[in-house]
Motif scaffolding. Structure first.
Motif, PDB file in Angstrom:
ATOM      1  N   UNK A 227       0.752  -1.262  -0.008  1.00  0.00           N
ATOM      2  CA  UNK A 227      -0.123   0.038  -0.086  1.00  0.00           C
ATOM      3  C   UNK A 227       1.086   1.372   0.036  1.00  0.00           C
ATOM      4  N   UNK A 228       1.921   1.300  -0.216  1.00  0.00           N
ATOM      5  CA  UNK A 228       3.013   2.372  -0.333  1.00  0.00           C
ATOM      6  C   UNK A 228       2.880   3.109  -1.412  1.00  0.00           C
ATOM      7  N   UNK A 229       2.117   3.035  -2.527  1.00  0.00           N
ATOM      8  CA  UNK A 229       1.983   3.572  -3.520  1.00  0.00           C
ATOM      9  C   UNK A 229       0.768   4.636  -3.561  1.00  0.00           C
ATOM     10  N   UNK A 230       0.162   4.945  -2.509  1.00  0.00           N
ATOM     11  CA  UNK A 230      -1.057   5.733  -2.284  1.00  0.00           C
ATOM     12  C   UNK A 230      -0.401   7.207  -2.269  1.00  0.00           C
ATOM     13  N   UNK A 231      -1.140   8.153  -2.330  1.00  0.00           N
ATOM     14  CA  UNK A 231      -0.775   9.442  -2.481  1.00  0.00           C
ATOM     15  C   UNK A 231      -0.360  10.100  -1.034  1.00  0.00           C
ATOM     16  N   UNK A 232      -1.020   9.471   0.024  1.00  0.00           N
ATOM     17  CA  UNK A 232      -0.459   9.946   1.370  1.00  0.00           C
ATOM     18  C   UNK A 232       1.104   9.379   1.669  1.00  0.00           C
ATOM     19  N   UNK A 233       1.178   7.911   1.405  1.00  0.00           N
ATOM     20  CA  UNK A 233       2.380   7.451   1.614  1.00  0.00           C
ATOM     21  C   UNK A 233       3.619   8.088   0.535  1.00  0.00           C
ATOM     22  N   UNK A 393       6.447  -9.401   6.905  1.00  0.00           N
ATOM     23  CA  UNK A 393       6.842  -8.842   5.838  1.00  0.00           C
ATOM     24  C   UNK A 393       6.650  -7.260   5.685  1.00  0.00           C
ATOM     25  N   UNK A 394       6.593  -6.827   6.669  1.00  0.00           N
ATOM     26  CA  UNK A 394       6.642  -5.452   6.930  1.00  0.00           C
ATOM     27  C   UNK A 394       8.279  -4.613   6.618  1.00  0.00           C
ATOM     28  N   UNK A 395       9.373  -5.245   6.909  1.00  0.00           N
ATOM     29  CA  UNK A 395      10.675  -4.886   6.686  1.00  0.00           C
ATOM     30  C   UNK A 395      10.728  -5.117   5.355  1.00  0.00           C
ATOM     31  N   UNK A 396      10.223  -6.112   4.604  1.00  0.00           N
ATOM     32  CA  UNK A 396      10.525  -6.136   3.245  1.00  0.00           C
ATOM     33  C   UNK A 396       9.919  -5.309   2.101  1.00  0.00           C
ATOM     34  N   UNK A 397       8.599  -4.633   2.726  1.00  0.00           N
ATOM     35  CA  UNK A 397       8.013  -3.514   1.823  1.00  0.00           C
ATOM     36  C   UNK A 397       8.761  -2.162   2.256  1.00  0.00           C
ATOM     37  N   UNK A 398       9.031  -2.213   3.527  1.00  0.00           N
ATOM     38  CA  UNK A 398       9.915  -1.028   3.776  1.00  0.00           C
ATOM     39  C   UNK A 398      11.096  -0.915   3.165  1.00  0.00           C
ATOM     40  N   UNK A 399      11.853  -1.898   3.073  1.00  0.00           N
ATOM     41  CA  UNK A 399      13.111  -2.000   2.325  1.00  0.00           C
ATOM     42  C   UNK A 399      13.049  -1.442   0.754  1.00  0.00           C
ATOM     43  N   UNK A 400      11.962  -1.869   0.082  1.00  0.00           N
ATOM     44  CA  UNK A 400      11.850  -1.637  -1.087  1.00  0.00           C
ATOM     45  C   UNK A 400      11.192  -0.104  -1.384  1.00  0.00           C
ATOM     46  N   UNK A 401      10.694   0.500  -0.282  1.00  0.00           N
ATOM     47  CA  UNK A 401      10.488   1.837  -0.359  1.00  0.00           C
ATOM     48  C   UNK A 401      11.636   2.737  -0.283  1.00  0.00           C
ATOM     49  N   UNK A 413      14.604   9.185 -10.734  1.00  0.00           N
ATOM     50  CA  UNK A 413      13.637   8.857 -11.341  1.00  0.00           C
ATOM     51  C   UNK A 413      12.347   9.484 -10.702  1.00  0.00           C
ATOM     52  N   UNK A 414      11.200   9.613 -11.176  1.00  0.00           N
ATOM     53  CA  UNK A 414      10.073  10.240 -10.545  1.00  0.00           C
ATOM     54  C   UNK A 414       9.566   9.134  -9.220  1.00  0.00           C
ATOM     55  N   UNK A 415       9.406   9.898  -8.346  1.00  0.00           N
ATOM     56  CA  UNK A 415       8.999   9.088  -7.127  1.00  0.00           C
ATOM     57  C   UNK A 415       7.853   8.228  -7.098  1.00  0.00           C
ATOM     58  N   UNK A 416       6.607   8.598  -7.856  1.00  0.00           N
ATOM     59  CA  UNK A 416       5.647   7.941  -8.098  1.00  0.00           C
ATOM     60  C   UNK A 416       5.906   6.521  -8.926  1.00  0.00           C
ATOM     61  N   UNK A 417       6.930   6.785 -10.147  1.00  0.00           N
ATOM     62  CA  UNK A 417       7.134   5.473 -10.631  1.00  0.00           C
ATOM     63  C   UNK A 417       7.837   4.511 -10.103  1.00  0.00           C
ATOM     64  N   UNK A 418       8.847   5.340  -9.123  1.00  0.00           N
ATOM     65  CA  UNK A 418       9.761   4.442  -8.500  1.00  0.00           C
ATOM     66  C   UNK A 418       9.066   3.608  -7.503  1.00  0.00           C
ATOM     67  N   UNK A 419       8.025   4.141  -6.986  1.00  0.00           N
ATOM     68  CA  UNK A 419       7.251   3.664  -5.815  1.00  0.00           C
ATOM     69  C   UNK A 419       6.270   2.439  -6.312  1.00  0.00           C
ATOM     70  N   UNK A 420       6.014   2.766  -7.647  1.00  0.00           N
ATOM     71  CA  UNK A 420       5.269   1.561  -8.644  1.00  0.00           C
ATOM     72  C   UNK A 420       5.868   0.383  -8.696  1.00  0.00           C
ATOM     73  N   UNK A 421       7.256   0.793  -9.100  1.00  0.00           N
ATOM     74  CA  UNK A 421       8.201  -0.423  -9.546  1.00  0.00           C
ATOM     75  C   UNK A 421       8.674  -1.072  -8.356  1.00  0.00           C
ATOM     76  N   UNK A 423       6.871  -1.405  -5.644  1.00  0.00           N
ATOM     77  CA  UNK A 423       5.732  -2.402  -5.035  1.00  0.00           C
ATOM     78  C   UNK A 423       5.524  -3.400  -5.898  1.00  0.00           C
ATOM     79  N   UNK A 424       6.003  -3.386  -7.286  1.00  0.00           N
ATOM     80  CA  UNK A 424       5.934  -4.822  -8.054  1.00  0.00           C
ATOM     81  C   UNK A 424       7.079  -5.809  -7.476  1.00  0.00           C
ATOM     82  N   UNK A 425       8.132  -5.213  -7.259  1.00  0.00           N
ATOM     83  CA  UNK A 425       9.517  -6.083  -6.522  1.00  0.00           C
ATOM     84  C   UNK A 425       8.939  -6.505  -5.399  1.00  0.00           C
ATOM     85  N   UNK A 426       8.493  -5.700  -4.469  1.00  0.00           N
ATOM     86  CA  UNK A 426       8.108  -6.089  -3.186  1.00  0.00           C
ATOM     87  C   UNK A 426       7.244  -7.232  -3.248  1.00  0.00           C
ATOM     88  N   UNK A 427       6.133  -7.257  -3.895  1.00  0.00           N
ATOM     89  CA  UNK A 427       5.168  -8.281  -4.403  1.00  0.00           C
ATOM     90  C   UNK A 427       5.714  -9.671  -4.367  1.00  0.00           C
TER      91      UNK A 427
END
Length: 436
Positions: A227-233, A393-401, A413-421, A423-427
């Motif tokens: 969920x780290x691709x949200x606007x708030x995050x 899995x929290x630490x894994x997700x935060x590692x990818x952030x 890299x644009x931050x929104x694009x970076x977060x989307x990419x 997110x895919x890697x974390x998943x």
């Protein structure tokens, strides 16, 4: 070097000396705690596993000697090392000491969790005395019950070097500042002087994400959805990234490193970092070489006055323990005002809300010199942000952030694009673990 030798002696005392409880009041009555189990006199051996793998001498100073003093009939067998190997070898563990971040891997993974609800009810144990977020974390973890009792906590604060501020005639950071105001301070301090590049603000990115004041999770605790691709995050991340996009900050190549030793060195060794956001229990010997002080982290406009999240450590009573009442008795004692006063004086933020305990923070004789003249109230926030539930899995997700932040800073890299990419890697990483 300010107090360096004295501080080294302090460190030695902490790790190898017996603790002195002479300044502590007598043991509390059951009424104060809400019904601590009556002391049992039959000799018993309890095995305690410490996930942090601290040497036994340190454990004895912080906990073990108090057990011997208050419960002479109890023998503590202290173990560390590889938990999986201990389980395989048949070692029966009664109590586990670990942070909330490692609870999944040290307790839930081995089905060691045991709901304390019946013991709490039986002895009328009063959880309202505890810092509320430490209880809320357990309630979330145990579905309304409690697997562990908190013994200490920590959070994040803003350490700053007075000499750098004085050098450039910039006012010190103040309590109640916003992140925007801190950004302006950082902009004034990120500069070159006499060939030295100074950095206004640095941080440990992983710590900041896991303690964030907006209580935004990187992963959904129940569904494991990223969920780290949200606007708030993304807004949370952008707030911190701008500090590292100031002219001159590009030379701090380790800006997004998870190696905290690098950031500590910039603050204590080279002393070219004016401000460093880090743990409230940070007290390395090298800090005595710095003319430092500390204030609370600045707040977000949408969460004015809200501090970062608490990061408590708990004692967990295991499901395999054959001495549950005796173990619960000791766990309960660690939450008494008597014991919390002892740890508070040691500079460990207490987990009780008792004013007399809170005001003694850092005033023990071992720490008087180290904390002399420091803004100690900044190390024990008046309130904590609601805690994010921690999963395996929290630490894994935060590692990818953090990886996305690094891509933005050093690969433009644009931050929104970076977060989307990311997110895919974390998943994908999480899915690969789940199928094993």
């Amino acid at each position: 070097m300010r107090c360096k030798q004295a501080w080294i002696s302090i460190i030695a005392l902490i790790f190898v000396s017996a603790c002195n409880g002479a300044d502590s009041p007598g043991r509390e009555t059951g009424n104060e705690v809400g019904g601590v189990p009556a002391a049992k006199k039959d000799p018993v051996e309890l095995t305690v596993y410490n996930v942090d793998k601290h040497p036994e001498e340190r454990f004895m100073v912080e906990y073990g000697n108090k057990i011997k003093e208050k419960f002479p009939h109890v023998t503590v067998k202290y173990v560390t090392g590889d938990l999986a190997a201990l389980v395989t070898s048949g070692v029966e563990i009664d109590l586990i000491l670990t942070s909330i971040g490692l609870t999944n891997s040290a307790v839930l993974k081995y089905n060691f969790q045991y709901d304390l609800s019946d013991l709490i009810k039986k002895y009328n144990y009063n959880t309202s005395r505890l810092e509320p977020s430490t209880v809320a974390i357990q309630k979330e973890l145990a579905g309304g019950g409690m697997y562990g009792l908190p013994v200490r906590t920590s959070t994040m604060a803003l350490f700053y070097n007075r000499d750098i501020f004085d050098k450039f005639a910039v006012p010190y950071p103040a309590e109640g500042m916003t992140w925007d105001e801190l950004y302006e301070l950082s902009r004034k301090l990120t500069r070159i002087d006499a060939g030295v590049q100074y950095y206004g603000y640095i941080m440990s990115p992983g710590h900041m994400l896991s303690h964030n004041q907006l209580s935004l999770p990187a992963i959904h605790a129940k569904t494991n959805e990223i969920v780290f691709t949200s606007d708030k995050y993304a807004g949370l991340v952008k707030n911190w990234l701008r500090f590292f996009q100031l002219p001159g900050m590009e030379t701090y190549k380790d800006a997004m490193s998870t190696n905290t030793a690098i950031h500590k060195a910039a603050f204590t060794k080279t002393q070219n970092a004016a401000m460093f956001a880090f743990s409230t229990v940070w007290r390395d010997a090298e800090m005595s070489d710095v003319n430092w002080d500390v204030v609370p982290l600045p707040s977000f406009k949408e969460a004015k006055g809200v501090g970062p999240q608490s990061y408590p450590a708990y004692f967990y009573l295991t499901s395999q323990s054959k001495h549950k009442e005796q173990a619960f008795e000791i766990m309960s004692y660690f939450t008494t005002d008597e014991f919390q006063l002892f740890t508070s004086r040691m500079g460990l933020p207490p987990i009780v809300t008792t004013p007399d305990v809170l005001k003694e923070f850092g005033k023990g004789s071992e720490y008087a010199e180290f904390y002399k003249g420091k803004n100690l109230k900044a190390l024990v926030p008046a309130s904590y942000a609601p805690a994010i539930p921690k999963t395996e899995y929290t630490s894994i997700a935060e590692k990818h952030v953090v990886a996305a932040m690094k891509e933005t800073l050093f690969a433009n890299k644009d931050i929104n694009s970076a977060l989307r990419d990311s997110a895919e890697a974390a998943k994908k990483e999480i899915e690969s673990i789940q199928v094993k």
